[in-house]
Design an enzyme around this catalytic site. Structure first.
Site, PDB file in Angstrom:
ATOM      1  N   ARG A  27     -40.066 -33.852  23.546  1.00 32.00           N
ATOM      2  CA  ARG A  27     -40.943 -33.659  22.375  1.00 32.00           C
ATOM      3  C   ARG A  27     -40.528 -34.601  21.248  1.00 32.00           C
ATOM      4  O   ARG A  27     -41.356 -35.296  20.651  1.00 32.00           O
ATOM      5  CB  ARG A  27     -40.868 -32.212  21.914  1.00 32.00           C
ATOM      6  N   ARG A  78     -34.295 -36.086  42.822  1.00 33.37           N
ATOM      7  CA  ARG A  78     -33.156 -36.934  43.198  1.00 33.37           C
ATOM      8  C   ARG A  78     -33.718 -37.897  44.245  1.00 33.37           C
ATOM      9  O   ARG A  78     -33.705 -37.598  45.439  1.00 33.37           O
ATOM     10  CB  ARG A  78     -32.022 -36.088  43.784  1.00 33.37           C
ATOM     11  N   ASP A 139     -23.337 -30.280  33.630  1.00 34.82           N
ATOM     12  CA  ASP A 139     -21.941 -30.431  34.068  1.00 34.82           C
ATOM     13  C   ASP A 139     -21.011 -30.968  32.973  1.00 34.82           C
ATOM     14  O   ASP A 139     -19.802 -30.818  33.062  1.00 34.82           O
ATOM     15  CB  ASP A 139     -21.868 -31.370  35.277  1.00 34.82           C
ATOM     16  N   ARG A 174     -12.160  -3.429  39.070  1.00 37.03           N
ATOM     17  CA  ARG A 174     -12.227  -4.388  40.184  1.00 37.03           C
ATOM     18  C   ARG A 174     -11.766  -5.798  39.805  1.00 37.03           C
ATOM     19  O   ARG A 174     -11.681  -6.147  38.634  1.00 37.03           O
ATOM     20  CB  ARG A 174     -13.680  -4.506  40.664  1.00 37.03           C
ATOM     21  N   ARG A 183     -20.534 -29.032  39.474  1.00 39.71           N
ATOM     22  CA  ARG A 183     -20.170 -30.024  40.484  1.00 39.71           C
ATOM     23  C   ARG A 183     -18.648 -30.185  40.503  1.00 39.71           C
ATOM     24  O   ARG A 183     -17.952 -29.169  40.606  1.00 39.71           O
ATOM     25  CB  ARG A 183     -20.878 -31.356  40.201  1.00 39.71           C
ATOM     26  N   GLY A 197     -13.178 -14.527  27.837  1.00 33.90           N
ATOM     27  CA  GLY A 197     -11.883 -13.888  28.064  1.00 33.90           C
ATOM     28  C   GLY A 197     -11.539 -13.684  29.526  1.00 33.90           C
ATOM     29  O   GLY A 197     -11.032 -12.622  29.918  1.00 33.90           O
ATOM     30  N   ALA A 198     -11.805 -14.691  30.365  1.00 36.22           N
ATOM     31  CA  ALA A 198     -11.441 -14.580  31.789  1.00 36.22           C
ATOM     32  C   ALA A 198      -9.919 -14.528  31.934  1.00 36.22           C
ATOM     33  O   ALA A 198      -9.182 -15.018  31.071  1.00 36.22           O
ATOM     34  CB  ALA A 198     -12.006 -15.777  32.540  1.00 36.22           C
ATOM     35  N   ARG A 267     -14.769  -8.514  44.437  1.00 32.30           N
ATOM     36  CA  ARG A 267     -16.169  -8.911  44.656  1.00 32.30           C
ATOM     37  C   ARG A 267     -16.349 -10.373  44.247  1.00 32.30           C
ATOM     38  O   ARG A 267     -15.647 -10.866  43.358  1.00 32.30           O
ATOM     39  CB  ARG A 267     -17.120  -8.064  43.806  1.00 32.30           C
TER      40      ARG A 267
HETATM   41  O1  F6P Z   1     -25.536 -31.807  38.285  1.00 35.05           O
HETATM   42  C1  F6P Z   1     -26.126 -30.599  37.949  1.00 35.05           C
HETATM   43  C2  F6P Z   1     -25.968 -29.608  39.068  1.00 35.05           C
HETATM   44  O2  F6P Z   1     -26.605 -28.410  38.673  1.00 35.05           O
HETATM   45  C3  F6P Z   1     -24.535 -29.323  39.520  1.00 35.05           C
HETATM   46  O3  F6P Z   1     -23.859 -28.436  38.684  1.00 35.05           O
HETATM   47  C4  F6P Z   1     -24.764 -28.805  40.910  1.00 35.05           C
HETATM   48  O4  F6P Z   1     -23.623 -29.016  41.738  1.00 35.05           O
HETATM   49  C5  F6P Z   1     -25.926 -29.617  41.380  1.00 35.05           C
HETATM   50  O5  F6P Z   1     -26.617 -30.079  40.232  1.00 35.05           O
HETATM   51  C6  F6P Z   1     -26.890 -28.869  42.251  1.00 35.05           C
HETATM   52  O6  F6P Z   1     -27.886 -29.738  42.655  1.00 35.05           O
HETATM   53  P1  F6P Z   1     -29.197 -29.301  43.418  1.00 35.05           P
HETATM   54  O7  F6P Z   1     -30.101 -28.637  42.437  1.00 35.05           O
HETATM   55  O8  F6P Z   1     -29.749 -30.568  43.927  1.00 35.05           O
HETATM   56  O9  F6P Z   1     -28.786 -28.339  44.489  1.00 35.05           O
END
Ligand code: F6P
Length: 365
Positions: A27, A78, A139, A174, A183, A197-198, A267
């Site tokens: 936009r 892609r 990412d 748990r 990625r 807070g993990a 889990r």
């Molecule tokens: O790069 C962004 C991302 O969401 C990554 O975090 C993840 O590994 C990848 O793309 C997943 O890609 P796709 O949507 O092609 O499965």
């Protein structure tokens, strides 16, 4: 490259994984372009659409309606054909056929690599073709920018999901392993882990063996089950790039706790693509708009082969003249820095690894 003139035509393209905030950036790019007297088109489905010559007029109403939504109205892909010589030739032909003078590319590493490739393109009149990139990827693994579009929304989504998981984890006392996207970059795991807070944050950059990971989780387990009952749960946030598969980690932890904590369950929740969708936060809308503003103004001024990046602490390169928080970096440098981030040799990655290891005993207190 000479500056663009009234009536010159530019196109906007989103590519790779979508990121919340892309629509707000589109936009802003469209409105700034129009205000400068440019004609603005959208390319459908990223480089795949560019190769096929799928351009469409920008619809401001559609962009206004969608700026508050995730995804990208232009579509993304892609493309497997664009990286080939044939794909790039076809893209250059379409640029001439559509009489384009410039292109704004929004996306991650692959998309910016594509933008560099187009530096060899020329316009219909034989002038150099202008390309400016905008970093967009949840990412946060792109060089020369401290933030990419989509990161803040993804971080908030993970935080909200983990807050919900923490409710049920506490109720059942748990152990939860939550796997998040990113990625090979642990930024989302690390920042969301601190935000919610993990007890344990696992990233690929941490480069731990399976045994070291199990030991780390067990230290958090021992600490958690020594607490009063209202605080007994363990939240492990694990970046998807960690090679130790989440199911296998659960099995290993279950084997280690079965004698001492027979009543404790483990889990696994894989958040997956949930993290990539949703309404962009105010920060992502603002970031997208400010980066897009500078990107289009740079293209209009005749700049090319640059990426608009968000301010980096201690950067030596001057800010852009249009926004003190936005700097224009050569795409070549962006790609080199990105490669260093991915390889783990970048100072920033080293700092993150160090900061996380220093935080480890703090997290599960
Ligand atoms: O790069 C962004 C991302 O969401 C990554 O975090 C993840 O590994 C990848 O793309 C997943 O890609 P796709 O949507 O092609 O499965």
């Amino acid at each position: 490259m000479a500056g663009l003139h009234k009536g010159d035509r530019i196109a906007l393209l989103t590519s790779g994984g979508d990121a919340p905030g892309m629509n707000a950036a589109l936009r802003a790019a469209a409105k700034v372009g129009l205000s400068l007297g440019l004609e603005v088109l959208g390319v459908e489905d990223g480089y795949r659409g560019l190769i096929d010559g799928r351009f469409r007029p920008i619809d401001l109403r559609e962009l206004d309606d969608n700026a508050r939504r995730g995804g990208t109205v232009l579509g993304t892909a892609r493309s497997k054909v664009f990286p080939t010589a044939e794909g790039q030739t076809r893209a250059r032909e379409q640029i001439i056929k559509a009489n384009l003078s410039g292109l704004v590319v929004m996306g991650g590493n692959g998309s910016l690599t594509g933008a560099r490739v187009l530096s060899e393109a020329v316009t219909a009149s034989g002038a150099p073709f202008g390309v400016v990139g905008i970093p967009a990827s949840i990412d946060n693994d792109i060089g020369c920018t401290s933030l990419s579009i989509g990161v803040d929304t993804a971080m908030n989504t993970i935080m909200e999901a983990c807050d919900r998981i923490a409710d049920t984890a506490l109720a059942h006392q748990r152990i939860f392993i939550v796997e998040v996207m990113g990625r090979d970059c642990g930024y989302l795991a690390m920042t969301a882990g601190i935000s919610c807070g993990a007890d344990v944050v696992l990233t690929r950059e941490g480069d731990k063996t399976d045994e070291q990971i199990i030991d780390q989780v067990m230290r958090a387990v021992e600490a958690a089950y020594a607490r009063p009952s209202g605080r007994r749960h363990v939240l492990v946030i694990k970046s998807e790039g960690v090679r130790f598969e989440s199911g296998a980690l659960k099995t290993a932890i279950d084997a280690r706790i079965s004698d001492k904590y027979p009543e404790v369950d483990t889990r696994v929740t894989v958040l997956g693509h949930v993290v990539r969708g949703g309404s962009p936060t105010a920060l992502d809308r603002l970031l997208g708009s400010r980066l897009a503003n500078v990107a289009v103004r740079a293209l209009h001024a005749g700049d090319s082969q640059l990426m608009a990046g968000w301010a980096i602490p201690g950067q030596t390169r001057a800010s852009s003249r249009w926004d003190p928080h936005v700097t224009l970096w050569p795409i070549e440098e962006v790609l080199t820095e990105t490669a260093r981030l991915h390889a783990g040799s970048h100072d920033l990655v080293r700092w993150r690894v160090r900061a996380l290891s220093e935080a480890e005993p703090v997290l599960y207190l």
